[in-house]
Enzyme design. Structure first.
Site, PDB file in Angstrom:
ATOM      1  N   HIS A   1       0.835  -1.193   0.000  1.00 45.13           N
ATOM      2  CA  HIS A   1       0.000   0.000   0.000  1.00 45.13           C
ATOM      3  C   HIS A   1       0.867   1.240   0.000  1.00 45.13           C
ATOM      4  CE1 HIS A   1      -3.164   2.844   1.008  1.00 45.13           C
ATOM      5  NE2 HIS A   1      -3.967   1.936   0.491  1.00 45.13           N
TER       6      HIS A   1
ATOM      7  N   ASP B   1      -7.972  -5.407  -0.577  1.00 42.72           N
ATOM      8  CA  ASP B   1      -8.394  -6.298  -1.655  1.00 42.72           C
ATOM      9  C   ASP B   1      -7.945  -7.743  -1.479  1.00 42.72           C
ATOM     10  OD1 ASP B   1      -9.659  -4.284  -3.233  1.00 42.72           O
ATOM     11  OD2 ASP B   1      -7.664  -3.485  -3.614  1.00 42.72           O
TER      12      ASP B   1
END
Ligand code: COA
Length: 404
Positions: free
Chosen positions: A290, A341
């Protein structure tokens, strides 16, 4: 060349301007070459915040909302900067329900678009197109007053949910089912998709997933929505921009890519080698890493717990075990952790949701955040217009085609 214009002089001045600008305002150019605008603060926002590995919506921790709130209340919170009273929430639910019924013209259009699509059409392309056509029917499309933006946000949020649900039946040629009054967006989404009453557990998981995906500070698609809105375009255009942005596998498209990866790996004994080979080949392992979280995404922790339980209940515990092994291997080898996700993929799969609808489901949630961002952007607007560090030549002079 016209008399009186000295092209060489213009070019020389231009080169001079660019150099002077670069010398006199070096910070502009230094920041502009932080690729991907990493670490750049693009705007002030009060919608959601990421600090360390803490995510809050309007001041409330995501864990608290996932545990105690529901999607409708979360949308209201994102749009109003406070939690609703019972009466406000009830009124809001009714308005959402009324807006969630798709007009006959929209249903017809959905069928026609499906006929026009080919076998490679991705549901995100379809969703982007249908949402764009909604603007043709919205009487307030060009009205950017805050009151109109709120009304359009409500309509779009309710309709996108119904469109994502209905799409599954449109593409199978099944009759569409109407949303049911008194049920929430999560219930109705699953109902419109499958045409049978969803289980209470699936509704709760869907509702939690919708809360978890609703906003995420200045993520790629929210930024895209804000950029479009900043030109004083309209909400539908901003949302269409955002849907197109969310589609990419480095953003919302990662959830579908994760389930594809898990299926490609197949069995747990192949998972570690898969990760090692991906890293050796400089390939991304989807759902991992991320830009902002470096110590873990709090949404992934919540989804991991759900994944552990639902994969067992669905008789597919290996999906969870494989995910954990990938997660551990990526931490060990690269120090990277899963994002939202990663575990949502096994959760949605075990709920029987079609893989190519994972990203549209993300959109059905993130629409709440996009609308909040457009409203916030337009309340104190300034057009986004960054600079590019020019790396090409500026000294060329046009030549007639015969002499090139
Ligand atoms: N798999 C393998 N390596 C990864 C990785 C992943 N998922 N994510 C990051 N890395 C590596 C990069 O290769 C790079 O390694 P290097 O320094 O050895 O070259 C390093 O980690 C930094 O990655 P970078 O791509 O610069 O990070 P970013 O901030 O630009 O990107 C993401 C963030 C989310 C786009 C990136 O982690 C990614 O592509 N993840 C997979 C897609 C995904 O899950 N997207 C959903 C995001 S919510």
């Amino acid at each position: 060349m016209s008399e009186g214009i000295d092209a060489k002089q213009i070019l020389a001045d231009h080169v001079f301007d660019a150099r002077v600008l670069a010398m006199s305002t070096p910070t502009i150019f230094r920041e502009a070459i932080d690729k991907g605008l990493e670490g750049i603060v693009a705007c002030t926002t009060r919608i959601s915040s990421i600090q360390g590995n803490t995510l809050t919506y309007r001041g409330y921790a995501i864990e608290d909302l996932a545990e105690n709130s529901n999607f409708e209340e979360t949308i209201w919170l994102l749009w109003n900067d406070r939690l609703p009273t019972a009466a406000e929430l009830e009124g809001f639910r009714k308005e959402l329900f009324a807006a969630s019924r798709l007009e006959p013209e929209v249903k017809e259009l959905m069928k026609t678009l499906q006929q026009a699509a080919n076998s490679k059409t991705h549901p995100m392309d379809y969703l982007r197109t249908v949402v764009s056509t909604l603007s043709l029917r919205d009487p307030e499309v060009a009205d950017n007053s805050e009151a109109a933006l709120r009304r359009k946000s409500l309509r779009l949020t309710a309709q996108i949910s119904s469109i994502v649900g209905a799409y599954e039946r449109v593409r199978k040629g099944q009759p569409l089912v109407e949303p049911v009054e008194g049920k929430g967006l999560a219930w109705n989404l699953l109902w419109q998709m499958f045409g049978k009453e969803p289980t209470a557990d699936h509704v709760k998981i869907m509702d939690t997933a919708l809360i978890l995906h609703a906003d995420h500070e200045i993520n790629c698609s929210a930024f895209s929505a804000r950029v479009t809105a900043s030109s004083l375009s309209d909400l539908h255009s901003a949302v269409v921009s955002a849907i197109g942005t969310l589609k990419g596998p480095l953003h919302g498209g990662a959830n579908e890519a994760v389930i594809k990866m898990l299926k490609e790996i197949g069995t747990i004994d192949k998972a570690k080698t898969y990760v090692e080979q991906a890293l050796e080949g400089k390939q991304k392992v989807m759902g991992i890493g991320h830009r902002v979280y470096k110590n873990g995404d709090p949404r992934a922790k919540i989804l991991r717990k759900i994944s552990e339980r639902i994969t067992k209940e669905a008789g597919q515990p290996e999906l969870y075990e494989m995910s954990v092994l990938i997660d551990d291997t990526m931490l060990e080898k690269k120090g990277l952790m899963p994002n939202v996700d990663f575990y949502s993929a096994s959760v949605y799969h075990c709920m029987g949701l079609p893989h190519d609808l994972f990203t549209p489901l993300f959109a059905a949630s993130r629409i709440a955040g996009w609308c909040a961002h457009v409203i916030e952007q337009l309340a104190a607007n300034r057009i986004y217009r960054p600079r590019g560090e020019y790396a090409g030549r500026t000294d060329l002079v046009w030549k007639p085609i015969a002499s090139r």
